[in-house]
Scaffold this motif. Structure first.
Motif, PDB file in Angstrom:
ATOM      1  N   GLY A  39      -1.742  -6.506  -4.249  1.00  0.00           N
ATOM      2  CA  GLY A  39      -2.279  -5.498  -5.144  1.00  0.00           C
ATOM      3  C   GLY A  39      -3.330  -4.606  -4.535  1.00  0.00           C
ATOM      4  O   GLY A  39      -4.189  -4.070  -5.248  1.00  0.00           O
ATOM      5  N   ARG A  40      -3.263  -4.405  -3.222  1.00  0.00           N
ATOM      6  CA  ARG A  40      -4.224  -3.525  -2.554  1.00  0.00           C
ATOM      7  C   ARG A  40      -3.639  -3.086  -1.216  1.00  0.00           C
ATOM      8  O   ARG A  40      -2.774  -3.763  -0.656  1.00  0.00           O
ATOM      9  N   PRO A  41      -4.135  -1.965  -0.662  1.00  0.00           N
ATOM     10  CA  PRO A  41      -3.694  -1.571   0.682  1.00  0.00           C
ATOM     11  C   PRO A  41      -4.270  -2.510   1.731  1.00  0.00           C
ATOM     12  O   PRO A  41      -5.351  -3.093   1.550  1.00  0.00           O
ATOM     13  N   HIS A  85       7.972  -4.847   5.201  1.00  0.00           N
ATOM     14  CA  HIS A  85       7.094  -6.011   5.079  1.00  0.00           C
ATOM     15  C   HIS A  85       5.711  -5.601   4.585  1.00  0.00           C
ATOM     16  O   HIS A  85       5.108  -6.288   3.746  1.00  0.00           O
ATOM     17  N   ILE A  86       5.187  -4.504   5.108  1.00  0.00           N
ATOM     18  CA  ILE A  86       3.880  -4.025   4.642  1.00  0.00           C
ATOM     19  C   ILE A  86       3.940  -3.677   3.159  1.00  0.00           C
ATOM     20  O   ILE A  86       3.026  -4.032   2.386  1.00  0.00           O
ATOM     21  N   ASP A  87       4.992  -2.989   2.742  1.00  0.00           N
ATOM     22  CA  ASP A  87       5.141  -2.665   1.324  1.00  0.00           C
ATOM     23  C   ASP A  87       5.137  -3.937   0.476  1.00  0.00           C
ATOM     24  O   ASP A  87       4.510  -3.991  -0.593  1.00  0.00           O
ATOM     25  N   GLN A  88       5.844  -4.971   0.939  1.00  0.00           N
ATOM     26  CA  GLN A  88       5.910  -6.227   0.192  1.00  0.00           C
ATOM     27  C   GLN A  88       4.532  -6.879   0.099  1.00  0.00           C
ATOM     28  O   GLN A  88       4.133  -7.363  -0.970  1.00  0.00           O
ATOM     29  N   CYS A 112      -0.761   2.183   4.321  1.00  0.00           N
ATOM     30  CA  CYS A 112      -1.697   1.199   4.871  1.00  0.00           C
ATOM     31  C   CYS A 112      -2.716   1.890   5.762  1.00  0.00           C
ATOM     32  O   CYS A 112      -2.506   3.006   6.218  1.00  0.00           O
ATOM     33  N   GLY A 113      -3.821   1.198   6.010  1.00  0.00           N
ATOM     34  CA  GLY A 113      -4.798   1.670   6.972  1.00  0.00           C
ATOM     35  C   GLY A 113      -4.618   0.930   8.286  1.00  0.00           C
ATOM     36  O   GLY A 113      -3.694   0.126   8.448  1.00  0.00           O
ATOM     37  N   LEU A 114      -5.518   1.190   9.226  1.00  0.00           N
ATOM     38  CA  LEU A 114      -5.425   0.573  10.549  1.00  0.00           C
ATOM     39  C   LEU A 114      -6.727  -0.126  10.912  1.00  0.00           C
ATOM     40  O   LEU A 114      -7.813   0.309  10.531  1.00  0.00           O
TER      41      LEU A 114
END
Length: 284
Positions: free
Chosen positions: A140-142, A131-134, A174-176
């Motif tokens: 178009g950004r992390p 889901h995060i990848d999608q 991704c970041g946190l």
């Protein structure tokens, strides 16, 4: 897209969750305010006063977009219409940061008002990472992912929350978003150490830190039960946990969340000023 927004990233300064009743105060007497957060779902319409105000705010302050409705931990597919509206908002606003919750809030066609926790298993990791990848590919950004507030632990979990979050950053890039109040709430409810949680957290991946208030209750045994309400001032033990976190992480963008029983602007300025002092102590 907004023209020439000079805020490519959030500063390591205090921010606040934006409420429309504070628009004029923010423009006239911002105090030490360094940036603003908006909830994505409040700005997915076309035109109108909210977007006009947001345009003016974005010309002056870096903006963080915080989503609450993607249900990124849900078992089903992400809502395509919601994701498309989110993409449109981010393309138009070009915010300095975008974040969502490690939680689920939908099942089949039902939507729940709460952000519900997940079991930390390999199966859940695969689903959330996909889901995060999608999301990241679509916008178009992390993105940043926020740690939840928990009221129970799942027996089927096979890894800790901090290990689960670290694995997601490694899998997806991704970041946190580290919510220190959520850490305190969860640790109190689950009878664990909030300081041990911070020690285990992948602080190198943190792009924002959040603070907020909580309500105090009791469970059926009379033990303390904390509810993440965002309706009160930040309590001293959470400020102390923030000091501990910043000593390990260094200065970070730091947000005051106050979403219910929202006070007048001077009350929020007091919270922002205290956050500014915490950051200054680390920088000195």
């Amino acid at each position: 897209m907004l023209d020439a927004i000079p805020h490519p990233q959030l500063p390591a300064r205090p921010g606040v969750g934006y409420k429309a009743q504070h628009y004029r105060d923010i423009m006239d007497t911002p105090g030490p305010l360094g940036w603003l957060e908006i909830h994505a779902e409040n700005y997915m319409g076309d035109g109108g006063r909210p977007l006009a105000q947001l345009r003016h705010l974005a010309e002056r302050f870096p903006i963080s977009v915080h989503g609450v409705g993607l249900s990124i931990g849900g078992e089903g597919a992400l809502d395509a219409d919601h994701l498309a509206r989110l993409k449109h908002l981010i393309a138009w606003l070009n915010p300095a940061s975008f974040s969502e919750h490690l939680a689920w809030s939908t099942h089949d066609s039902h939507f729940f008002n709460d952000l519900l926790p997940l079991p930390y298993t390999a199966k859940t990791l695969d689903r959330v990472a996909a889901h995060i990848d999608q999301v990241q590919e679509t916008v178009g950004r992390p993105m940043l992912l926020e740690n939840p507030s928990s009221y129970l632990a799942f027996a089927e979990s096979t890894m800790s929350e901090t290990d689960f979050l670290r694995a997601l950053t490694q899998r997806t890039g991704c970041g946190l978003l580290l919510d220190v109040n959520n850490v305190f709430v969860s640790a109190t409810n689950l009878k664990t150490s909030p300081y041990a949680y911070i020690d285990a957290f992948p602080l190198e991946a943190v792009g924002e830190i959040h603070l907020g208030g909580h309500d105090e209750d009791q469970d059926e045994t009379g033990a303390p039960l904390l509810i993440d309400s965002h309706g009160k001032a930040v309590v001293d033990p959470v400020w102390a946990l923030l000091d501990y976190t910043l000593a390990k992480s260094g200065p970070k963008p730091l947000l005051i969340e106050w979403d219910t029983d929202v006070p007048n602007w001077p009350v929020l300025v007091d919270e922002i000023t205290r956050a500014d002092s915490a950051l200054a102590l680390i920088a000195s």
